[in-house]
Design an enzyme around this catalytic site. Structure first.
Site, PDB file in Angstrom:
ATOM      1  N   GLU A 180     133.520  73.884  98.301  1.00 11.15           N
ATOM      2  CA  GLU A 180     133.752  72.913  99.372  1.00 11.15           C
ATOM      3  C   GLU A 180     132.540  72.030  99.630  1.00 11.15           C
ATOM      4  O   GLU A 180     132.601  71.102 100.421  1.00 11.15           O
ATOM      5  CB  GLU A 180     134.177  73.621 100.661  1.00 11.15           C
ATOM      6  CG  GLU A 180     135.545  74.265 100.568  1.00 11.15           C
ATOM      7  CD  GLU A 180     136.645  73.290 100.144  1.00 11.15           C
ATOM      8  OE1 GLU A 180     136.790  72.250 100.779  1.00 11.15           O
ATOM      9  OE2 GLU A 180     137.330  73.597  99.144  1.00 11.15           O
ATOM     10  N   ASP A 185     128.554  43.950  77.882  1.00  3.38           N
ATOM     11  CA  ASP A 185     129.563  44.751  78.562  1.00  3.38           C
ATOM     12  C   ASP A 185     129.998  44.179  79.896  1.00  3.38           C
ATOM     13  O   ASP A 185     129.212  43.589  80.620  1.00  3.38           O
ATOM     14  CB  ASP A 185     129.039  46.163  78.824  1.00  3.38           C
ATOM     15  CG  ASP A 185     129.007  46.993  77.571  1.00  3.38           C
ATOM     16  OD1 ASP A 185     129.762  46.665  76.644  1.00  3.38           O
ATOM     17  OD2 ASP A 185     128.229  47.953  77.536  1.00  3.38           O
ATOM     18  N   PRO A 204     131.415  63.746  96.511  1.00  7.98           N
ATOM     19  CA  PRO A 204     132.346  62.680  96.887  1.00  7.98           C
ATOM     20  C   PRO A 204     131.923  61.949  98.156  1.00  7.98           C
ATOM     21  O   PRO A 204     132.444  60.870  98.458  1.00  7.98           O
ATOM     22  CB  PRO A 204     133.688  63.399  97.075  1.00  7.98           C
ATOM     23  CG  PRO A 204     133.401  64.853  97.058  1.00  7.98           C
ATOM     24  CD  PRO A 204     132.058  65.059  96.449  1.00  7.98           C
ATOM     25  N   ARG A 218     123.067  54.548  77.639  1.00  5.72           N
ATOM     26  CA  ARG A 218     123.393  53.393  76.799  1.00  5.72           C
ATOM     27  C   ARG A 218     122.589  52.158  77.155  1.00  5.72           C
ATOM     28  O   ARG A 218     122.593  51.178  76.428  1.00  5.72           O
ATOM     29  CB  ARG A 218     124.894  53.145  76.734  1.00  5.72           C
ATOM     30  CG  ARG A 218     125.583  52.928  78.039  1.00  5.72           C
ATOM     31  CD  ARG A 218     127.089  53.130  77.906  1.00  5.72           C
ATOM     32  NE  ARG A 218     127.666  52.329  76.831  1.00  5.72           N
ATOM     33  CZ  ARG A 218     127.724  51.008  76.837  1.00  5.72           C
ATOM     34  NH1 ARG A 218     127.226  50.338  77.840  1.00  5.72           N
ATOM     35  NH2 ARG A 218     128.267  50.367  75.829  1.00  5.72           N
TER      36      ARG A 218
HETATM   37 CL1  6GU Z   1     130.151  63.268  92.417  1.00  7.84          CL
HETATM   38  N1  6GU Z   1     131.910  65.125  93.033  1.00  7.84           N
HETATM   39  C1  6GU Z   1     133.147  65.549  93.346  1.00  7.84           C
HETATM   40  N2  6GU Z   1     133.351  66.845  93.568  1.00  7.84           N
HETATM   41  N3  6GU Z   1     134.188  64.743  93.450  1.00  7.84           N
HETATM   42  C2  6GU Z   1     133.959  63.451  93.220  1.00  7.84           C
HETATM   43  C3  6GU Z   1     132.706  62.943  92.882  1.00  7.84           C
HETATM   44  C4  6GU Z   1     131.670  63.813  92.795  1.00  7.84           C
HETATM   45  N4  6GU Z   1     132.808  61.600  92.715  1.00  7.84           N
HETATM   46  C5  6GU Z   1     134.086  61.322  92.939  1.00  7.84           C
HETATM   47  N5  6GU Z   1     134.770  62.419  93.254  1.00  7.84           N
END
Ligand code: 6GU
Length: 232
Positions: free
Chosen positions: A116, A169, A89, A154
């Site tokens: 974590e 798209d 994230p 794709r």
């Molecule tokens: Cl790549 N990993 C995690 N754990 N949460 C996320 C993510 C990735 N992308 C958005 N949220």
């Protein structure tokens, strides 16, 4: 194109790789997906891959040794080293231009985190490109890795039956409009009918109508797309 997925949960991918589009691409030799279990590079009887964070705090952190050694072994197992992507994230947001760039690569390594997060030294040593799929929290990078594979394959010539469908798209290069509405048979369902223009057989008229629908929809739902793209 080859994908090497490095994960603690390779079994999560089994339904995904056996689904029709990806399965056909694999059978046709257009795509190769290899799964690697990070735990295979762990030490000791219990094969620990994670531990508590130094300094305290909740959750568990992925240890450097199994992750770094797994990546090194997977890189060494093929002639061309793959581009290393860490799903986290904290990464840069995945967008269609990034998907298009990834689709040009011969080989991607997708490193999936859990718990974590990764010990910081993993990033220092491997210097991966960190990618996130959006501003929300997932339990792990596995579903994000599937999003990367799904969006990239794709664009590989021959994977979709109809090449035009990926060009048309929303979000593909030069197109930042949402798709127009679509209808199929029957012409009437529960009193709701298909717009006459679509039954007219007039192709230029149909194209004009669809274009206008796309514009209206984008204006109403995603006006942000009508602004010039920002480089995030
Ligand atoms: Cl790549 N990993 C995690 N754990 N949460 C996320 C993510 C990735 N992308 C958005 N949220």
């Amino acid at each position: 194109m080859r994908f090497d997925v490095l994960t603690l949960f390779p079994e999560i991918f089994s339904g995904f790789v056996s689904q029709s589009l990806l399965k056909l691409a694999i059978q046709g030799g257009l795509v190769d997906v290899r799964l690697h279990n990070i735990r295979d590079w762990a030490e000791g009887k219990h094969q620990h891959v994670d531990d508590r964070p130094f300094g305290g705090g909740p959750g568990m952190v992925l240890m450097p040794k199994p992750v770094v050694e797994c990546v090194e072994a997977v890189q060494a197992a093929a002639e061309t080293p793959g581009r290393l992507i860490m799903l986290t994230p904290q990464g840069k947001r995945l967008t269609q231009p990034k998907v298009e760039e990834l689709a040009q690569q011969p080989r991607l390594l997708l490193l999936c985190g859990r718990y974590e997060g990764f010990d910081e030294r993993i990033k220092q040593i491997l210097q991966p490109e960190e990618l996130s799929i959006g501003d929300y929290v997932l339990n792990g990078g596995e579903t994000a890795a599937m999003v990367v594979i799904d969006s990239v394959i794709r664009l590989i010539p021959g994977v979709l039956g109809d090449e035009q469908s990926s060009i048309d798209d929303s979000f593909s290069t030069g197109n930042r409009l949402l798709e127009h509405e679509q209808y199929t048979r029957p012409r009437e369902f529960r009193g709701l009918t298909v717009p006459d223009v679509l039954l007219s057989g007039n192709h230029s008229e149909i194209a004009r109508w669809r274009n206008e629908q796309s514009r209206k929809r984008t204006q109403q739902r995603r006006a942000d797309l009508l602004e010039p793209p920002t480089t995030e």
